[in-house]
Design a protein around this motif. Structure first.
Motif, PDB file in Angstrom:
ATOM      1  N   CYS A   1       0.806  -1.231   0.000  1.00 39.56           N
ATOM      2  CA  CYS A   1       0.000   0.000   0.000  1.00 39.56           C
ATOM      3  C   CYS A   1       0.831   1.270   0.000  1.00 39.56           C
ATOM      4  CB  CYS A   1      -0.951   0.000   1.192  1.00 39.56           C
ATOM      5  SG  CYS A   1      -0.117   0.129   2.798  1.00 39.56           S
ATOM      6  N   GLY A   2       2.114   1.186   0.333  1.00 36.67           N
ATOM      7  CA  GLY A   2       2.977   2.355   0.292  1.00 36.67           C
ATOM      8  C   GLY A   2       2.988   3.207   1.542  1.00 36.67           C
ATOM      9  N   TYR A   3       2.289   2.785   2.616  1.00 38.01           N
ATOM     10  CA  TYR A   3       2.312   3.545   3.871  1.00 38.01           C
ATOM     11  C   TYR A   3       3.601   3.241   4.638  1.00 38.01           C
ATOM     12  CZ  TYR A   3      -2.441   5.445   3.813  1.00 38.01           C
ATOM     13  OH  TYR A   3      -3.571   6.171   3.512  1.00 38.01           O
ATOM     14  N   PRO A   4       4.154   4.232   5.365  1.00 35.36           N
ATOM     15  CA  PRO A   4       5.365   3.981   6.158  1.00 35.36           C
ATOM     16  C   PRO A   4       5.094   2.955   7.264  1.00 35.36           C
ATOM     17  CG  PRO A   4       4.962   6.338   5.908  1.00 35.36           C
ATOM     18  CD  PRO A   4       3.729   5.647   5.436  1.00 35.36           C
ATOM     19  N   MET A   5       6.048   2.072   7.470  1.00 35.52           N
ATOM     20  CA  MET A   5       5.962   1.055   8.519  1.00 35.52           C
ATOM     21  C   MET A   5       7.347   0.922   9.148  1.00 35.52           C
ATOM     22  SD  MET A   5       2.751   0.018   7.985  1.00 35.52           S
ATOM     23  CE  MET A   5       2.577  -1.513   8.895  1.00 35.52           C
ATOM     24  N   CYS A   6       7.409   0.279  10.307  1.00 32.72           N
ATOM     25  CA  CYS A   6       8.716   0.036  10.931  1.00 32.72           C
ATOM     26  C   CYS A   6       9.570  -0.868  10.048  1.00 32.72           C
ATOM     27  CB  CYS A   6       8.540  -0.618  12.299  1.00 32.72           C
ATOM     28  SG  CYS A   6       7.870   0.459  13.569  1.00 32.72           S
ATOM     29  N   ASP A   7       8.958  -1.971   9.632  1.00 31.53           N
ATOM     30  CA  ASP A   7       9.672  -2.974   8.860  1.00 31.53           C
ATOM     31  C   ASP A   7       8.661  -3.953   8.262  1.00 31.53           C
ATOM     32  OD1 ASP A   7       8.874  -4.577  11.069  1.00 31.53           O
ATOM     33  OD2 ASP A   7      10.791  -4.216  12.075  1.00 31.53           O
ATOM     34  N   LYS A   8       9.152  -5.014   7.675  1.00 30.24           N
ATOM     35  CA  LYS A   8       8.268  -5.990   7.035  1.00 30.24           C
ATOM     36  C   LYS A   8       7.377  -6.681   8.058  1.00 30.24           C
ATOM     37  CE  LYS A   8       8.280  -9.528   3.446  1.00 30.24           C
ATOM     38  NZ  LYS A   8       9.126 -10.282   2.476  1.00 30.24           N
ATOM     39  N   ASP A   9       7.899  -6.918   9.266  1.00 27.56           N
ATOM     40  CA  ASP A   9       7.079  -7.575  10.295  1.00 27.56           C
ATOM     41  C   ASP A   9       5.841  -6.743  10.599  1.00 27.56           C
ATOM     42  OD1 ASP A   9       8.786  -9.705  10.492  1.00 27.56           O
ATOM     43  OD2 ASP A   9       9.879  -8.915  12.220  1.00 27.56           O
ATOM     44  N   CYS A  10       6.013  -5.426  10.762  1.00 25.76           N
ATOM     45  CA  CYS A  10       4.861  -4.571  11.044  1.00 25.76           C
ATOM     46  C   CYS A  10       3.917  -4.496   9.851  1.00 25.76           C
ATOM     47  CB  CYS A  10       5.324  -3.171  11.440  1.00 25.76           C
ATOM     48  SG  CYS A  10       5.760  -3.019  13.200  1.00 25.76           S
ATOM     49  N   SER A  11       4.475  -4.492   8.638  1.00 23.38           N
ATOM     50  CA  SER A  11       3.605  -4.415   7.461  1.00 23.38           C
ATOM     51  C   SER A  11       2.780  -5.684   7.297  1.00 23.38           C
ATOM     52  CB  SER A  11       4.424  -4.155   6.198  1.00 23.38           C
ATOM     53  OG  SER A  11       5.198  -5.282   5.838  1.00 23.38           O
ATOM     54  N   ASN A  12       3.245  -6.786   7.879  1.00 19.24           N
ATOM     55  CA  ASN A  12       2.499  -8.050   7.823  1.00 19.24           C
ATOM     56  C   ASN A  12       1.740  -8.339   9.118  1.00 19.24           C
ATOM     57  OD1 ASN A  12       3.279  -8.735   5.190  1.00 19.24           O
ATOM     58  ND2 ASN A  12       5.222  -9.612   5.903  1.00 19.24           N
ATOM     59  N   SER A  13       1.654  -7.353  10.001  1.00 19.17           N
ATOM     60  CA  SER A  13       0.978  -7.564  11.275  1.00 19.17           C
ATOM     61  C   SER A  13      -0.529  -7.630  11.072  1.00 19.17           C
ATOM     62  CB  SER A  13       1.318  -6.432  12.244  1.00 19.17           C
ATOM     63  OG  SER A  13       0.785  -5.204  11.766  1.00 19.17           O
ATOM     64  N   PRO A  14      -1.242  -8.335  11.963  1.00 21.98           N
ATOM     65  CA  PRO A  14      -2.705  -8.417  11.856  1.00 21.98           C
ATOM     66  C   PRO A  14      -3.368  -7.047  11.893  1.00 21.98           C
ATOM     67  CG  PRO A  14      -1.882 -10.016  13.452  1.00 21.98           C
ATOM     68  CD  PRO A  14      -0.728  -9.149  13.085  1.00 21.98           C
ATOM     69  N   GLU A  15      -2.741  -6.080  12.592  1.00 23.24           N
ATOM     70  CA  GLU A  15      -3.321  -4.745  12.684  1.00 23.24           C
ATOM     71  C   GLU A  15      -3.383  -4.063  11.318  1.00 23.24           C
ATOM     72  OE1 GLU A  15      -1.875  -5.993  16.574  1.00 23.24           O
ATOM     73  OE2 GLU A  15      -0.854  -5.827  14.634  1.00 23.24           O
ATOM     74  N   HIS A  16      -2.525  -4.473  10.409  1.00 27.77           N
ATOM     75  CA  HIS A  16      -2.438  -3.770   9.127  1.00 27.77           C
ATOM     76  C   HIS A  16      -2.912  -4.588   7.919  1.00 27.77           C
ATOM     77  CE1 HIS A  16      -1.052  -1.079   6.023  1.00 27.77           C
ATOM     78  NE2 HIS A  16      -0.172  -1.960   5.558  1.00 27.77           N
ATOM     79  N   LEU A  17      -2.810  -5.881   7.961  1.00 29.87           N
ATOM     80  CA  LEU A  17      -3.041  -6.689   6.759  1.00 29.87           C
ATOM     81  C   LEU A  17      -4.404  -6.458   6.129  1.00 29.87           C
ATOM     82  CD1 LEU A  17      -1.410 -10.177   7.491  1.00 29.87           C
ATOM     83  CD2 LEU A  17      -0.820  -8.540   5.681  1.00 29.87           C
ATOM     84  N   GLN A  18      -5.456  -6.426   6.939  1.00 25.00           N
ATOM     85  CA  GLN A  18      -6.797  -6.316   6.380  1.00 25.00           C
ATOM     86  C   GLN A  18      -7.015  -4.963   5.708  1.00 25.00           C
ATOM     87  OE1 GLN A  18      -9.990  -6.786   9.206  1.00 25.00           O
ATOM     88  NE2 GLN A  18     -11.450  -7.440   7.641  1.00 25.00           N
ATOM     89  N   GLU A  19      -6.604  -3.895   6.380  1.00 22.29           N
ATOM     90  CA  GLU A  19      -6.771  -2.561   5.786  1.00 22.29           C
ATOM     91  C   GLU A  19      -5.872  -2.390   4.571  1.00 22.29           C
ATOM     92  OE1 GLU A  19      -3.635  -0.099   8.645  1.00 22.29           O
ATOM     93  OE2 GLU A  19      -5.680  -0.428   9.320  1.00 22.29           O
ATOM     94  N   CYS A  20      -4.725  -3.063   4.581  1.00 22.35           N
ATOM     95  CA  CYS A  20      -3.776  -2.956   3.479  1.00 22.35           C
ATOM     96  C   CYS A  20      -4.404  -3.413   2.166  1.00 22.35           C
ATOM     97  CB  CYS A  20      -2.526  -3.774   3.797  1.00 22.35           C
ATOM     98  SG  CYS A  20      -1.184  -3.582   2.607  1.00 22.35           S
ATOM     99  N   GLU A  21      -5.241  -4.451   2.237  1.00 19.84           N
ATOM    100  CA  GLU A  21      -5.900  -4.957   1.038  1.00 19.84           C
ATOM    101  C   GLU A  21      -6.807  -3.903   0.414  1.00 19.84           C
ATOM    102  OE1 GLU A  21      -5.365  -7.872  -0.592  1.00 19.84           O
ATOM    103  OE2 GLU A  21      -3.692  -7.933   0.827  1.00 19.84           O
ATOM    104  N   ILE A  22      -7.340  -3.011   1.230  1.00 16.88           N
ATOM    105  CA  ILE A  22      -8.176  -1.917   0.726  1.00 16.88           C
ATOM    106  C   ILE A  22      -7.293  -0.762   0.261  1.00 16.88           C
ATOM    107  CG2 ILE A  22     -10.086  -0.356   1.244  1.00 16.88           C
ATOM    108  CD1 ILE A  22     -10.784  -3.348   1.421  1.00 16.88           C
ATOM    109  N   LEU A  23      -6.305  -0.379   1.069  1.00 13.70           N
ATOM    110  CA  LEU A  23      -5.462   0.775   0.760  1.00 13.70           C
ATOM    111  C   LEU A  23      -4.658   0.576  -0.528  1.00 13.70           C
ATOM    112  CD1 LEU A  23      -4.086   1.483   4.368  1.00 13.70           C
ATOM    113  CD2 LEU A  23      -5.859   2.770   3.164  1.00 13.70           C
ATOM    114  N   ARG A  24      -4.297  -0.638  -0.832  1.00 12.95           N
ATOM    115  CA  ARG A  24      -3.470  -0.906  -2.019  1.00 12.95           C
ATOM    116  C   ARG A  24      -4.228  -0.655  -3.317  1.00 12.95           C
ATOM    117  NH1 ARG A  24      -2.151  -7.278  -1.995  1.00 12.95           N
ATOM    118  NH2 ARG A  24      -0.845  -6.597  -3.746  1.00 12.95           N
ATOM    119  N   ARG A  25      -5.541  -0.511  -3.235  1.00 12.86           N
ATOM    120  CA  ARG A  25      -6.343  -0.271  -4.442  1.00 12.86           C
ATOM    121  C   ARG A  25      -6.129   1.142  -4.997  1.00 12.86           C
ATOM    122  NH1 ARG A  25     -12.206  -2.411  -2.166  1.00 12.86           N
ATOM    123  NH2 ARG A  25     -11.557  -4.543  -1.599  1.00 12.86           N
ATOM    124  N   GLY A  26      -5.641   2.048  -4.164  1.00 16.62           N
ATOM    125  CA  GLY A  26      -5.480   3.435  -4.589  1.00 16.62           C
ATOM    126  C   GLY A  26      -4.041   3.775  -4.911  1.00 16.62           C
TER     127      GLY A  26
END
Length: 565
Positions: A133-158
């Motif tokens: 999705c291109g949002y800043p994250m700490c690292d790959k672990d945070c980008s794959n965290s449960p807190e982000h994965l679901q919203e990421c699928e929506i955010l990546r559409r834009g």
């Protein structure tokens, strides 16, 4: 602790295995079943507290808000047409008691922020961006965290948003927390969130309504094609978040906010009796604590904003941010509980006669001089306050430890405001901790008039806290320390001259008529209060840790003075 009640009396449910009886309790007087609702939502209750048999819930989550370790929570939720739900004490509560322990129902970044990780919500730079999705994250672990994965699928559409290390992003973060609410899978959490008021009538057409229409509603529905929710649905969620969220933590130009099951139920008061102690790390476990004694039947309230602001400023902020007119005791008192935070010098009398006539804002917000009857326009007065607020902000940011700059600001403020005014009190908040302090220096290394000024500022500020921020607060413990530290020095300094201290001596440097016995008693109580506050709140900042380490030394100094009198 929650389980189906087995009691059949005292108006409690005989909870049977047959689901047809859920949501009913037996009225012993009428010998009929009556419907019982969950304490926290509109669903029929399924469970009664097995300990007190006086609290009902529809699910484990809602029932957990009634539980404390080994005890039932000392409050109950009430409802009214005027304010919706609110919380009252169901027994006498002592200052320092924990009323609730809870994690936020939902948490996410502030609407506008410098880069912040959508996984752990840490303040970060833009060196790592989520690959999807291109949002800043700490690292790959945070980008794959449960807190982000679901919203990421929506955010990546834009399109990928633009971020910079040095600037606040004013667009990309608005949608995150509303999206997280819309994506919630836990219906117990969703149902609780939807119980909160959104104050649509007060928000519709406002500046942020237009901002949220563009960066949340249109962005989600049109840009990201997340259109299964209507505009009204999304605006309702935005309103619930705007009205009921607390900022859990601020990094200065970034931070995160959340909504609580109990904490967000509390009504606002400009002199509160409770405070949420926010957790700073996931899952952001927080505690609601009584900051003063609360009597049974009294409403439990907190402050939504800085209580050290004057009524005109507070009421304007509450109307703009929370869409209501505050009618608490302090707001209805023109003197603000005798603090006179908003009183200022009449500009006409000052210019024409050199007379310092004081204008006290009326309950209706009118600013009329009692002597010459000149009426100051509210906008004119607020602009003057804003000018000083900007100067205080600049000095605290760019010249925080420059005592001369603060003293010059006091002299400038003296032209417009009495010493009790909000501007003077804000200056005291910054100046008192640094005045007459320096590396390897003691009070003896500074002019005595500055030491006495430090005591006067600290005592005046403490008197304000007594009325508008009473009880267990960090502001209070730090200000008490300054009063005790300086007072002990001045007494010992006088004793070191070999002279006996008269009541006149102590009255002069204390700024009020008193005697040594009273001061010694007050100092002893002050030290005990500092110990109690640190036990309840802990010492977090470096300054607070240092103060906590000084308390045994203060006690020794006090005992030496007692023995020498």
């Amino acid at each position: 602790m929650f389980a189906p009640s087995q009691s059949q009396n005292n108006n409690l449910a005989n909870n049977k295995s047959n689901n047809d009886n859920e949501g009913f309790c037996l009225d012993a007087n009428q010998n009929v079943f009556v419907r019982v609702k969950c304490d926290f939502c509109d669903n029929d209750a399924k469970f009664a507290c097995a300990r007190c048999e006086a609290s009902w819930s529809c699910c484990e989550l809602h029932g957990s808000y009634h539980q404390l370790p080994g005890a039932c929570a000392p409050f109950k939720v009430c409802r009214s047409n005027a304010v919706g739900r609110y919380v009252i004490a169901n027994r006498d509560i002592k200052a320092g008691e924990i009323l609730a322990s809870e994690n936020p129902l939902i948490v996410g970044p502030n609407q506008e922020s410098k880069p912040i990780c959508l996984g752990c919500l840490a303040e970060i730079d833009v060196s790592y961006l989520c690959e999807r999705c291109g949002y800043p994250m700490c690292d790959k672990d945070c980008s794959n965290s449960p807190e982000h994965l679901q919203e990421c699928e929506i955010l990546r559409r834009g399109p990928r948003p633009n971020f910079s290390n040095d600037s606040i992003n004013t667009e990309a973060y608005h949608c995150i927390l509303p999206l997280r609410v819309l994506l919630l899978q836990n219906q117990d959490v969703s149902r609780l969130l939807l119980q909160f008021m959104d104050h649509r009538e007060g928000r519709e057409g406002s500046d942020y309504w237009k901002t949220s229409q563009k960066f949340v509603v249109d962005h989600l529905r049109e840009t990201l094609k997340f259109d299964q929710f209507s505009q009204d649905d999304i605006h309702r969620i935005i309103g619930i978040l705007e009205v009921n969220s607390f900022e859990l933590h601020s990094y200065g130009n970034s931070g995160y906010r959340g909504v609580f099951g109990v904490g967000s139920l509390l009504s606002h008061a400009c002199s509160a009796n409770a405070k949420i102690l926010f957790g700073k790390e996931p899952p952001f476990a927080s505690k609601l604590m009584a900051t003063t004694d609360i009597a049974a039947g009294e409403e439990i309230v907190t402050s939504y904003l800085d209580p050290l602001q004057s009524t005109l400023k507070r009421r304007n902020l509450l109307k703009t941010g929370w869409k209501f007119e505050c009618i608490c005791q302090r707001c209805l008192d023109p003197t603000e509980l005798n603090t006179h935070l908003g009183a200022f010098f009449c500009p006409r009398c000052t210019a024409n006669t050199q007379k310092t006539s004081i204008i006290q804002p009326t309950q209706a917000g009118e600013l009329i001089c009692p002597d010459c009857l000149y009426q100051v326009q509210t906008d004119e007065y607020l602009q003057l306050m804003d000018k000083f607020s900007e100067k205080i902000k600049y000095t605290s940011t760019e010249e925080r430890y420059n005592v001369d700059s603060w003293l010059e600001l006091i002299q400038e403020a003296d032209k417009y405001f009495p010493k009790t005014h909000q501007v003077h009190q804000e200056i005291s908040r910054w100046l008192v901790p640094i005045l007459c302090r320096g590396y390897s220096k003691t009070f003896a290394d500074f002019p005595i008039d500055q030491v006495i000024l430090k005591l006067a500022l600290a005592r005046r500020y403490l008197n304000l806290l007594d009325k508008v921020e009473p009880g267990l607060t960090r502001n209070r413990v730090k200000t008490i320390f300054e009063v005790v530290d300086v007072t002990l020095f001045l007494i010992q300094d006088k004793l070191n001259t070999g002279c006996k201290i008269s009541n006149q001596d102590v009255s002069e440097f204390y700024g009020t008529e008193t005697n040594m016995d009273n001061i010694i008693t007050d100092l002893s109580k002050n030290i005990d209060e500092m110990i109690f506050i640190f036990i309840k709140l802990g010492a977090h900042s470096g300054f607070e840790v240092w103060i906590s380490q000084q308390i045994p030394i203060l006690k020794q100094r006090l005992n030496l003075i007692k023995n020498s009198l």
